[in-house]
Design a protein around this motif. Structure first.
Motif, PDB file in Angstrom:
ATOM      1  N   GLY A 218      54.700 -33.882 -25.696  1.00 35.20           N
ATOM      2  CA  GLY A 218      53.919 -34.258 -26.864  1.00 35.20           C
ATOM      3  C   GLY A 218      52.418 -34.243 -26.670  1.00 35.20           C
ATOM      4  O   GLY A 218      51.677 -34.523 -27.624  1.00 35.20           O
ATOM      5  N   GLU A 219      51.941 -33.939 -25.458  1.00 39.27           N
ATOM      6  CA  GLU A 219      50.490 -33.946 -25.243  1.00 39.27           C
ATOM      7  C   GLU A 219      49.815 -32.810 -26.006  1.00 39.27           C
ATOM      8  O   GLU A 219      50.262 -31.660 -25.967  1.00 39.27           O
ATOM      9  CB  GLU A 219      50.150 -33.811 -23.755  1.00 39.27           C
ATOM     10  CG  GLU A 219      50.454 -35.035 -22.942  1.00 39.27           C
ATOM     11  CD  GLU A 219      51.604 -34.827 -21.998  1.00 39.27           C
ATOM     12  OE1 GLU A 219      51.583 -35.396 -20.911  1.00 39.27           O
ATOM     13  OE2 GLU A 219      52.535 -34.071 -22.370  1.00 39.27           O
ATOM     14  N   LEU A 220      48.734 -33.155 -26.698  1.00 34.23           N
ATOM     15  CA  LEU A 220      47.928 -32.159 -27.394  1.00 34.23           C
ATOM     16  C   LEU A 220      47.150 -31.371 -26.342  1.00 34.23           C
ATOM     17  O   LEU A 220      46.352 -31.946 -25.597  1.00 34.23           O
ATOM     18  CB  LEU A 220      46.984 -32.834 -28.386  1.00 34.23           C
ATOM     19  CG  LEU A 220      47.680 -33.628 -29.498  1.00 34.23           C
ATOM     20  CD1 LEU A 220      46.659 -34.397 -30.330  1.00 34.23           C
ATOM     21  CD2 LEU A 220      48.504 -32.711 -30.388  1.00 34.23           C
ATOM     22  N   THR A 221      47.388 -30.077 -26.286  1.00 36.13           N
ATOM     23  CA  THR A 221      46.911 -29.249 -25.177  1.00 36.13           C
ATOM     24  C   THR A 221      45.939 -28.198 -25.668  1.00 36.13           C
ATOM     25  O   THR A 221      46.307 -27.289 -26.421  1.00 36.13           O
ATOM     26  CB  THR A 221      48.105 -28.575 -24.456  1.00 36.13           C
ATOM     27  OG1 THR A 221      49.006 -29.597 -24.010  1.00 36.13           O
ATOM     28  CG2 THR A 221      47.630 -27.747 -23.278  1.00 36.13           C
ATOM     29  N   ALA A 222      44.682 -28.318 -25.252  1.00 33.11           N
ATOM     30  CA  ALA A 222      43.661 -27.333 -25.603  1.00 33.11           C
ATOM     31  C   ALA A 222      43.844 -26.081 -24.758  1.00 33.11           C
ATOM     32  O   ALA A 222      43.834 -26.153 -23.531  1.00 33.11           O
ATOM     33  CB  ALA A 222      42.270 -27.920 -25.367  1.00 33.11           C
TER      34      ALA A 222
ATOM     35  N   PHE B  69      45.139 -13.726 -34.187  1.00 35.35           N
ATOM     36  CA  PHE B  69      45.579 -15.022 -33.671  1.00 35.35           C
ATOM     37  C   PHE B  69      46.167 -15.840 -34.816  1.00 35.35           C
ATOM     38  O   PHE B  69      45.529 -16.715 -35.394  1.00 35.35           O
ATOM     39  CB  PHE B  69      44.408 -15.740 -33.000  1.00 35.35           C
ATOM     40  CG  PHE B  69      43.936 -15.062 -31.748  1.00 35.35           C
ATOM     41  CD1 PHE B  69      44.504 -15.359 -30.514  1.00 35.35           C
ATOM     42  CD2 PHE B  69      42.936 -14.097 -31.803  1.00 35.35           C
ATOM     43  CE1 PHE B  69      44.077 -14.725 -29.366  1.00 35.35           C
ATOM     44  CE2 PHE B  69      42.499 -13.452 -30.647  1.00 35.35           C
ATOM     45  CZ  PHE B  69      43.067 -13.759 -29.435  1.00 35.35           C
ATOM     46  N   ASP B  70      47.419 -15.536 -35.133  1.00 38.53           N
ATOM     47  CA  ASP B  70      48.133 -16.119 -36.262  1.00 38.53           C
ATOM     48  C   ASP B  70      49.019 -17.255 -35.756  1.00 38.53           C
ATOM     49  O   ASP B  70      49.914 -17.034 -34.935  1.00 38.53           O
ATOM     50  CB  ASP B  70      49.000 -15.036 -36.930  1.00 38.53           C
ATOM     51  CG  ASP B  70      49.687 -15.517 -38.186  1.00 38.53           C
ATOM     52  OD1 ASP B  70      49.941 -16.734 -38.305  1.00 38.53           O
ATOM     53  OD2 ASP B  70      49.989 -14.675 -39.046  1.00 38.53           O
ATOM     54  N   PRO B  71      48.812 -18.489 -36.221  1.00 41.51           N
ATOM     55  CA  PRO B  71      49.608 -19.616 -35.704  1.00 41.51           C
ATOM     56  C   PRO B  71      51.098 -19.490 -35.972  1.00 41.51           C
ATOM     57  O   PRO B  71      51.911 -19.985 -35.190  1.00 41.51           O
ATOM     58  CB  PRO B  71      49.009 -20.827 -36.435  1.00 41.51           C
ATOM     59  CG  PRO B  71      48.300 -20.275 -37.618  1.00 41.51           C
ATOM     60  CD  PRO B  71      47.805 -18.923 -37.196  1.00 41.51           C
ATOM     61  N   LEU B  72      51.468 -18.839 -37.063  1.00 41.82           N
ATOM     62  CA  LEU B  72      52.890 -18.700 -37.372  1.00 41.82           C
ATOM     63  C   LEU B  72      53.578 -17.715 -36.438  1.00 41.82           C
ATOM     64  O   LEU B  72      54.785 -17.793 -36.210  1.00 41.82           O
ATOM     65  CB  LEU B  72      53.061 -18.261 -38.829  1.00 41.82           C
ATOM     66  CG  LEU B  72      52.569 -19.265 -39.876  1.00 41.82           C
ATOM     67  CD1 LEU B  72      52.783 -18.716 -41.277  1.00 41.82           C
ATOM     68  CD2 LEU B  72      53.235 -20.614 -39.704  1.00 41.82           C
ATOM     69  N   LEU B  73      52.821 -16.795 -35.873  1.00 42.41           N
ATOM     70  CA  LEU B  73      53.387 -15.854 -34.914  1.00 42.41           C
ATOM     71  C   LEU B  73      53.307 -16.376 -33.485  1.00 42.41           C
ATOM     72  O   LEU B  73      54.220 -16.170 -32.679  1.00 42.41           O
ATOM     73  CB  LEU B  73      52.655 -14.508 -35.012  1.00 42.41           C
ATOM     74  CG  LEU B  73      52.807 -13.759 -36.333  1.00 42.41           C
ATOM     75  CD1 LEU B  73      51.957 -12.488 -36.315  1.00 42.41           C
ATOM     76  CD2 LEU B  73      54.270 -13.400 -36.588  1.00 42.41           C
TER      77      LEU B  73
ATOM     78  N   LEU C 230      45.028 -23.323 -29.895  1.00 38.86           N
ATOM     79  CA  LEU C 230      44.049 -22.350 -29.401  1.00 38.86           C
ATOM     80  C   LEU C 230      42.669 -22.787 -29.857  1.00 38.86           C
ATOM     81  O   LEU C 230      42.477 -23.151 -31.030  1.00 38.86           O
ATOM     82  CB  LEU C 230      44.365 -20.958 -29.949  1.00 38.86           C
ATOM     83  CG  LEU C 230      45.775 -20.450 -29.692  1.00 38.86           C
ATOM     84  CD1 LEU C 230      45.987 -19.113 -30.388  1.00 38.86           C
ATOM     85  CD2 LEU C 230      46.046 -20.323 -28.214  1.00 38.86           C
ATOM     86  N   THR C 231      41.710 -22.736 -28.958  1.00 35.56           N
ATOM     87  CA  THR C 231      40.419 -23.305 -29.313  1.00 35.56           C
ATOM     88  C   THR C 231      39.256 -22.601 -28.641  1.00 35.56           C
ATOM     89  O   THR C 231      39.397 -21.966 -27.598  1.00 35.56           O
ATOM     90  CB  THR C 231      40.395 -24.808 -28.977  1.00 35.56           C
ATOM     91  OG1 THR C 231      39.266 -25.418 -29.589  1.00 35.56           O
ATOM     92  CG2 THR C 231      40.356 -25.041 -27.469  1.00 35.56           C
ATOM     93  N   ASP C 232      38.110 -22.738 -29.267  1.00 33.63           N
ATOM     94  CA  ASP C 232      36.823 -22.286 -28.754  1.00 33.63           C
ATOM     95  C   ASP C 232      35.768 -23.107 -29.487  1.00 33.63           C
ATOM     96  O   ASP C 232      36.088 -23.830 -30.441  1.00 33.63           O
ATOM     97  CB  ASP C 232      36.642 -20.785 -28.998  1.00 33.63           C
ATOM     98  CG  ASP C 232      35.539 -20.173 -28.150  1.00 33.63           C
ATOM     99  OD1 ASP C 232      34.924 -20.906 -27.335  1.00 33.63           O
ATOM    100  OD2 ASP C 232      35.264 -18.968 -28.288  1.00 33.63           O
ATOM    101  N   ALA C 233      34.523 -23.015 -29.052  1.00 34.51           N
ATOM    102  CA  ALA C 233      33.426 -23.696 -29.739  1.00 34.51           C
ATOM    103  C   ALA C 233      32.478 -22.651 -30.312  1.00 34.51           C
ATOM    104  O   ALA C 233      32.462 -21.496 -29.872  1.00 34.51           O
ATOM    105  CB  ALA C 233      32.690 -24.626 -28.774  1.00 34.51           C
ATOM    106  N   SER C 234      31.682 -23.046 -31.275  1.00 32.19           N
ATOM    107  CA  SER C 234      30.798 -22.102 -31.952  1.00 32.19           C
ATOM    108  C   SER C 234      29.701 -21.612 -31.018  1.00 32.19           C
ATOM    109  O   SER C 234      29.321 -22.274 -30.055  1.00 32.19           O
ATOM    110  CB  SER C 234      30.181 -22.754 -33.194  1.00 32.19           C
ATOM    111  OG  SER C 234      29.474 -23.931 -32.840  1.00 32.19           O
TER     112      SER C 234
ATOM    113  N   GLY D 100      52.763 -19.683 -32.535  1.00 26.33           N
ATOM    114  CA  GLY D 100      53.306 -21.018 -32.321  1.00 26.33           C
ATOM    115  C   GLY D 100      52.256 -22.058 -32.001  1.00 26.33           C
ATOM    116  O   GLY D 100      52.586 -23.156 -31.536  1.00 26.33           O
ATOM    117  N   ALA D 101      50.993 -21.730 -32.244  1.00 23.69           N
ATOM    118  CA  ALA D 101      49.904 -22.679 -31.992  1.00 23.69           C
ATOM    119  C   ALA D 101      48.767 -22.388 -32.966  1.00 23.69           C
ATOM    120  O   ALA D 101      48.421 -21.225 -33.184  1.00 23.69           O
ATOM    121  CB  ALA D 101      49.402 -22.561 -30.551  1.00 23.69           C
ATOM    122  N   PRO D 102      48.184 -23.426 -33.558  1.00 29.11           N
ATOM    123  CA  PRO D 102      47.094 -23.218 -34.516  1.00 29.11           C
ATOM    124  C   PRO D 102      45.776 -22.932 -33.812  1.00 29.11           C
ATOM    125  O   PRO D 102      45.606 -23.203 -32.620  1.00 29.11           O
ATOM    126  CB  PRO D 102      47.025 -24.553 -35.255  1.00 29.11           C
ATOM    127  CG  PRO D 102      47.457 -25.551 -34.226  1.00 29.11           C
ATOM    128  CD  PRO D 102      48.516 -24.855 -33.408  1.00 29.11           C
TER     129      PRO D 102
END
Length: 375
Positions: A38-42, A103-107, A77-81, A109-111
């Motif tokens: 359940g950990e939110l993973t960057a 980078f589609d979250p539905l494909l 999935l993440t990045d900064a501006s 599995g991660a937003p």
């Protein structure tokens, strides 16, 4: 002490295709043993500026996300501006750019979550232990607040840092706009009077009141005046100006810049109670960053994919593998290089030989001594 760096040379088969090879590679790191569930993973990644084709592709990322999901993590999935104004200068355009690159979250599995908020100001001031340039760093809030951290890195050259790998992706990539400014320059932006239209948009954006409109030297209208003593280096004015009237002053001491970048990586990694996972694609090794808006010819053949819990070791291993590989032409490399020659410093000979890794080692981020363990 050496750190293990696990390596797959891209050989595959019907019984062991890409997804299976990635699973085996990541299993060897032991990272999944640290996931409670359940950990939110960057998952820190570079989505690629428009026009770039060499960034890590979504298809290559999918088995990594699957691995994290199976372990019980909740990855995003993440990045900064970016500090400069481009397709990734604020969250709306940045998210759209990620979508345009697939980078589609539905494909996957991660937003996709842009970690420093709508305009790059959502940040946390995290301590830097043992740094000689700063005692705190401004890190994108959603990266700072994530339970677990994974970096997915594209190993390549870089126009300022010389090499872009895990520590560059973490240190510069995880910083808010103010953090990126703090790494690049110690003073504020550079005013380009010829481009300034006197619209005042940057004045309203400047929370430090470091910008004012004054009469132009030629008496024709108004121009921007920067009060350096008041500037806090937040970088908000770059986003506000649509005419190029404010620019980053790129002239900097490169060795000091690299040290500041390593201190930012330390701010991201040092506070974490659990190990972080680092995955580096030594593929499509271009001479410049994926921010450039184009991908130049590769300087060596595709080498493989690395995984480690040590960001210093994985960067050192990536550099060594790039240098051991055969040079490719036509490319930006000078002619006459052989396998084993230092390709990255041949591109930019003025840079420190270690690209800041010795300082990262001194900060306790890892070791340059590694054992390369083939899959």
């Amino acid at each position: 002490m050496t750190s293990p760096v696990y390596f797959w040379n891209l050989r595959a088969s019907v019984k062991a295709p890409y997804p299976e090879r990635i699973r085996r590679l990541l299993d060897r790191t032991g990272f999944a043993e640290n996931v409670d569930g359940g950990e939110l993973t960057a998952v820190k990644i570079h989505f690629g500026e428009r026009g770039v084709t060499s960034h890590v592709q979504p298809l290559m990322l999918k088995p990594i996300i699957d691995f994290l999901l199976k372990a019980g993590a909740r990855p995003f999935l993440t990045d900064a501006s970016t500090l400069y104004v481009g397709q990734r200068g604020e969250a709306v355009s940045h998210a759209m750019q990620a979508a345009m690159h697939g980078f589609d979250p539905l494909l996957l599995g991660a937003p996709v979550i842009i970690a420093d908020g709508l305009k790059g100001a959502s940040q946390e001031a995290l301590p830097v232990a043992g740094g000689k340039h700063m005692d705190k760093a401004y890190i994108a809030a959603d990266i700072a607040n994530a339970d677990l951290f994974v970096s997915v890195n594209h190993a390549k050259g870089h126009e300022l840092a010389g090499f872009g790998g895990a520590l560059k992706n973490i240190g510069m990539g995880s910083a808010s706009k103010q953090g990126k400014m703090q790494q690049h320059v110690s003073t504020g932006p550079m005013v380009v009077l010829d481009r300034c239209k006197g619209c005042g948009a940057c004045v309203g954006m400047c929370s430090a009141k470091a910008l004012t409109l004054v009469e132009a030297p030629d008496g024709k209208g108004k121009k921007i005046l920067l009060h350096q003593d008041s500037c806090i280096g937040c970088g908000a004015c770059f986003l506000a100006c649509k005419h190029g009237g404010l620019e980053i002053n790129w002239k900097t001491d490169v060795a000091a810049f690299l040290e500041r970048m390593m201190e930012y990586a330390a701010a991201v990694l040092q506070p974490r109670a659990k190990p972080c996972l680092h995955i580096s694609f030594v593929t499509c090794v271009t001479p410049d960053c994926d921010c450039m808006g184009f991908s130049d010819a590769c300087i060596c053949p595709d080498v493989g994919i690395l995984a480690s819990l040590d960001p210093v070791a994985i960067d050192q291993a990536s550099i060594d593998l790039i240098n051991k590989a055969e040079p490719l032409w036509p490319s930006h490399l000078p002619k006459g290089l052989k396998a084993g020659d230092d390709k990255l410093r041949a591109l930019r000979p003025h840079l420190p030989e270690d690209f800041g890794l010795s300082y990262a080692e001194a900060l306790g981020l890892g070791t340059r001594q590694y054992e390369l363990i083939a899959l």
